[in-house]
Scaffold this motif. Structure first.
Motif, PDB file in Angstrom:
ATOM      1  N   VAL A   1      72.070  37.044  50.478  1.00 22.96           N
ATOM      2  CA  VAL A   1      70.930  37.911  50.800  1.00 22.96           C
ATOM      3  C   VAL A   1      69.676  37.429  50.066  1.00 22.96           C
ATOM      4  O   VAL A   1      68.588  37.397  50.637  1.00 22.96           O
ATOM      5  N   PHE A   2      69.833  37.029  48.805  1.00 26.89           N
ATOM      6  CA  PHE A   2      68.680  36.513  48.068  1.00 26.89           C
ATOM      7  C   PHE A   2      68.102  35.293  48.762  1.00 26.89           C
ATOM      8  O   PHE A   2      66.889  35.144  48.893  1.00 26.89           O
TER       9      PHE A   2
ATOM     10  N   ARG B   1      64.013  35.407  55.884  1.00 28.66           N
ATOM     11  CA  ARG B   1      64.438  35.305  57.277  1.00 28.66           C
ATOM     12  C   ARG B   1      64.905  36.665  57.808  1.00 28.66           C
ATOM     13  O   ARG B   1      64.649  37.008  58.951  1.00 28.66           O
ATOM     14  N   LEU B   2      65.584  37.427  56.931  1.00 31.22           N
ATOM     15  CA  LEU B   2      66.021  38.762  57.354  1.00 31.22           C
ATOM     16  C   LEU B   2      64.802  39.643  57.634  1.00 31.22           C
ATOM     17  O   LEU B   2      64.794  40.429  58.580  1.00 31.22           O
ATOM     18  N   THR B   3      63.780  39.505  56.800  1.00 30.55           N
ATOM     19  CA  THR B   3      62.568  40.304  57.017  1.00 30.55           C
ATOM     20  C   THR B   3      61.958  39.993  58.368  1.00 30.55           C
ATOM     21  O   THR B   3      61.570  40.883  59.124  1.00 30.55           O
ATOM     22  N   VAL B   4      61.871  38.686  58.690  1.00 30.01           N
ATOM     23  CA  VAL B   4      61.286  38.292  59.971  1.00 30.01           C
ATOM     24  C   VAL B   4      62.144  38.810  61.121  1.00 30.01           C
ATOM     25  O   VAL B   4      61.631  39.320  62.120  1.00 30.01           O
ATOM     26  N   ALA B   5      63.471  38.702  60.967  1.00 25.20           N
ATOM     27  CA  ALA B   5      64.354  39.197  62.024  1.00 25.20           C
ATOM     28  C   ALA B   5      64.108  40.686  62.252  1.00 25.20           C
ATOM     29  O   ALA B   5      64.192  41.177  63.376  1.00 25.20           O
ATOM     30  N   GLY B   6      63.782  41.393  61.165  1.00 28.61           N
ATOM     31  CA  GLY B   6      63.530  42.825  61.291  1.00 28.61           C
ATOM     32  C   GLY B   6      62.304  43.134  62.126  1.00 28.61           C
ATOM     33  O   GLY B   6      62.161  44.250  62.632  1.00 28.61           O
TER      34      GLY B   6
ATOM     35  N   GLU C   1      61.031  39.227  69.713  1.00 25.25           N
ATOM     36  CA  GLU C   1      59.908  38.393  70.173  1.00 25.25           C
ATOM     37  C   GLU C   1      59.235  37.704  69.005  1.00 25.25           C
ATOM     38  O   GLU C   1      59.035  36.486  69.014  1.00 25.25           O
ATOM     39  N   ILE C   2      58.855  38.491  67.991  1.00 26.15           N
ATOM     40  CA  ILE C   2      58.117  37.920  66.864  1.00 26.15           C
ATOM     41  C   ILE C   2      58.977  36.897  66.133  1.00 26.15           C
ATOM     42  O   ILE C   2      58.519  35.795  65.813  1.00 26.15           O
ATOM     43  N   ALA C   3      60.237  37.236  65.924  1.00 26.60           N
ATOM     44  CA  ALA C   3      61.111  36.328  65.191  1.00 26.60           C
ATOM     45  C   ALA C   3      61.229  34.997  65.929  1.00 26.60           C
ATOM     46  O   ALA C   3      61.157  33.924  65.328  1.00 26.60           O
ATOM     47  N   THR C   4      61.420  35.084  67.256  1.00 28.38           N
ATOM     48  CA  THR C   4      61.552  33.850  68.034  1.00 28.38           C
ATOM     49  C   THR C   4      60.256  33.061  67.993  1.00 28.38           C
ATOM     50  O   THR C   4      60.266  31.832  67.901  1.00 28.38           O
ATOM     51  N   ASN C   5      59.125  33.762  68.042  1.00 29.15           N
ATOM     52  CA  ASN C   5      57.825  33.089  68.017  1.00 29.15           C
ATOM     53  C   ASN C   5      57.591  32.291  66.751  1.00 29.15           C
ATOM     54  O   ASN C   5      56.962  31.242  66.789  1.00 29.15           O
TER      55      ASN C   5
END
Lengths: 332, 346
Positions: A208-209, A214-219, A223-227
């Motif tokens: 997790v550390f 990456r987890l934040t972006v996935a959240g 669409e945004i994560a893929t972008n």
């Protein structure tokens, strides 16, 4: 409480300097002191005379304290990861039925393979927790919600369904009281040679550390994560697996630790805003501190006996949860 | 309590000419209702008369028949309670996937029963019965629920979902207190308690019935008479207010009635979480209308049918009477899972 989907308030300290934050150092020292108290709490006095002996210290106290550290940190971080991935403040293993799924997996292994080792039981619990969490996330992705509060309501109902299935099988196989004891999280039976599998969750914590950003972006959504070049589905899968592994292991070794993953991240973000990377150590420490405190209370409240720590957590956690809800009611 | 006459804003229509989309839908509704009622009556007769091991008309025969009759009567009460309460609850919360059973009444019931066993032992639990005890439990449940609604549904920050969650969370907290007490019991005491905690028509004692039946009849009738108001409530807060309904007052009144039904049912036979959900879902599926005047009877019929058929089959086919309520929970839970995975909007 800020809404994570809108602009989040970033903690006052810039992310660069808070690696060696004096507050964090103080908090770490406080938690270490608390763990010291936990080491020397118990029926046996450890002064080298009388019944207590250094052996006792190494057989039960040290493993127990290590288990507190690992389980507390793991459940708190689990809650944080789930809240990130679902963008919902009220999601954690208790409110999504993940814990109940883990219990069902454990029960299934105990019924079908009565001779299974601890490791076998754990694998069953992890697989079931993974299935349960995946079902819930799939449901969240398909359904458009009118209110974020529906999520925990559905999750808790889902947990009730799963636990009624568990109860059904436990009643058929005369395991009901055993199931209840398995499920009530307690650090009492933890001895040297029985808790070492908990170190598996240390791997989860490190992961997790490493994956925090990456987890934040996935959240932020598919669409945004893929972008920004993140493989969204893979990240969701990894996040779900981490949660399932931690929940499964903790459920089998310790039992159910209700509301920990809900209360800790919410309190941290109330005081520090939503900068995940700088919040992680705080969530980690507060998770350990909460479990250790509850465990010390559970050991001293009816000396020389103990109550399960899940009871203390359940009562305190419910109170804290209700207060959080009332806060949300007032400030939206 | 507000007056329960149909609200004057709605002109009287001939039943069924408005509620259904087509005459065919109306015929289908009555046909479904008829079939279900006949099936339920058949199973009920079966439960009353099947396989009585003594000669017809002898003294023991009447003893057995009387016991069975009271079981069937209890099933009917439970059916009315859960079906009416759940349909009304789902309407006022504007949510077809929740059930009043999750609001912590069960936890409260379990906590009361476990507490008695814990503090007074098995003798205490045996002594803790009778009309006084029954009424006391109902009163405690309704009072606590009314406090909760009154606190969370009034004022500037009234929020229904927060209220639901707070109820659920308080239930969870009570649950951990109960499970702690259960750990301290000896296995034999635990078995005695378990027999009490799992919903079963055999838990119900006949002496409660004279109290329970009037309460249930009155409350269910009140809810049925409020059908037209509920039809308006189903449109959501803004529209209901626009049509001249005092939304908050309706909400509180209906919630209190629902609580009464749930409290009576829980105090009578113990916890049943998903029975209401199961029958409400079935009723909406087969009613072809959202008019409460038609949904209520169908839901009640389904509930009675589910209970009688489950008990009949479990008693006389599988000889596994103890698991009926868990079986219903299991089926209801499965339907719940299937429903939430199919829904698009919640």
């Amino acid at each position: 409480m800020t809404n994570p989907s809108s602009t989040s308030t970033v903690a006052a300290a810039p992310a660069r300097r808070d690696r060696l934050d004096w507050k964090l150092c103080l908090a770490t020292l406080a938690v270490i002191a608390l763990l010291g108290v936990s080491l020397f709490t118990g029926v046996y006095t450890l002064d080298g005379h009388g019944e207590g002996s250094p052996d006792m210290f190494w057989i039960t106290r040290v493993p127990r304290t290590l288990a507190l550290v690992l389980a507390g940190a793991a459940m708190a971080i689990c809650g944080l990861v789930m809240q990130l991935l679902t963008q919902n403040r009220f999601v954690e293993p208790t409110t999504t039925g993940t814990t109940e799924w883990a219990g069902l997996g454990l029960l299934a292994v105990m019924i079908f393979f009565p001779t299974a080792s601890l490791l076998g039981r754990m694998v069953g619990a992890i697989i079931a927790a993974f299935i349960g969490t995946t079902i819930f996330f799939a449901f969240l992705r398909r359904v458009s919600l009118r209110s974020s509060l529906i999520v925990p309501i559905v999750g808790i109902m889902l947990g009730a369904v799963v636990s009624s299935i568990s109860t059904f099988f436990a009643l058929q196989t005369n395991m009901l009281q055993q199931l209840g004891i398995w499920f009530a999280g307690s650090f009492a039976p933890i001895l040297r040679g029985q808790y070492e599998v908990l170190w598996i969750v240390a791997i989860v914590l490190v992961a997790v550390f490493v994956l925090a950003d990456r987890l934040t972006v996935a959240g932020l959504g598919e669409e945004i994560a893929t972008n920004v070049g993140l493989n969204y589905n893979r990240m969701m899968l990894i996040g779900t697996s981490l949660v399932a592994v931690a929940t499964g292991v903790v459920t089998v070794v310790v039992g159910n630790l209700p509301f920990l993953g809900l209360i800790v991240p919410n309190i941290v973000s109330m005081f520090r805003g939503d900068n995940l990377r700088s919040n992680l150590p705080w969530v980690f420490l507060l998770g350990i501190a909460t479990v250790t405190l509850c465990d010390i209370v559970s050991r001293t409240i009816i000396m020389p006996f103990e109550v399960p720590v899940s009871l203390i957590l359940g009562v305190l956690g419910s109170i804290a949860f209700v207060l959080l809800l009332l806060r949300k009611r007032r400030y939206g | 309590m507000a007056s329960t006459t149909a609200s004057p804003t709605l002109p009287r229509q001939r039943s069924g000419s408005v509620a259904f989309q087509s005459p065919r839908a109306r015929r289908r509704y009555w046909l479904t209702l008829g079939i279900c009622v006949s099936l339920a009556v058949l199973f009920a007769i079966g439960l009353l008369t099947y396989n009585i091991p003594v000669a017809f008309g002898s003294d023991p025969f009447w003893v057995i028949a009387r016991r069975r009759a009271s079981s069937v009567l209890v099933m009917l009460i439970i059916a009315v309670c859960h079906a009416t309460a759940t349909v009304a609850f789902q309407t006022i919360t504007n949510n077809r996937i929740i059930t009043p059973g999750i609001m912590g009444f069960e936890s409260l019931y379990v906590a009361i029963q476990t507490g008695v066993m814990f503090f007074l032992g098995s003798a205490g639990l045996t002594a803790f019965s009778g009309i006084g005890q029954f009424l006391a439990q109902v009163v405690v449940m309704v009072a606590l629920a009314a406090l909760l609604y009154g606190w969370l549904l009034s004022g500037r920050f009234a929020n229904l979902q927060i209220m639901l969650l707070v109820g659920i969370v308080i239930g969870t907290g009570l649950g951990s207190v109960s499970s702690f007490m259960q750990r301290m019991l000896s296995p034999s005491e635990f078995d005695l308690l378990t027999a009490r905690l799992f919903g079963s028509v055999n838990n119900a004692r006949e002496e409660y019935l004279p109290v329970a039946i009037p309460i249930v009849i009155v409350v269910a009738a009140l809810l049925y008479l409020r059908s037209r108001r509920l039809n308006v409530m189903a449109l959501g807060k803004d529209i209901a207010t626009g049509l001249g309904l005092n939304h908050t007052r309706e909400l509180m009144t209906t919630l209190t009635l629902v609580t009464l039904l749930m409290a009576v049912s829980t105090a009578l036979v113990g916890p049943m979480t998903f029975l209401g959900f199961l029958v409400a879902t079935l009723a909406y599926q087969f009613a072809n209308t959202s008019d409460h005047r038609f949904v209520f009877p169908l839901a009640i019929t389904f509930a009675f049918l589910v209970l009688t058929s489950a008990y009949f089959i479990m008693n006389h086919v599988f000889y596994a009477q103890g698991v009926v309520s868990i079986l219903i929970e299991f089926v209801g839970g499965t339907v719940f899972l299937w429903t939430i995975l199919r829904r698009r909007v919640l």
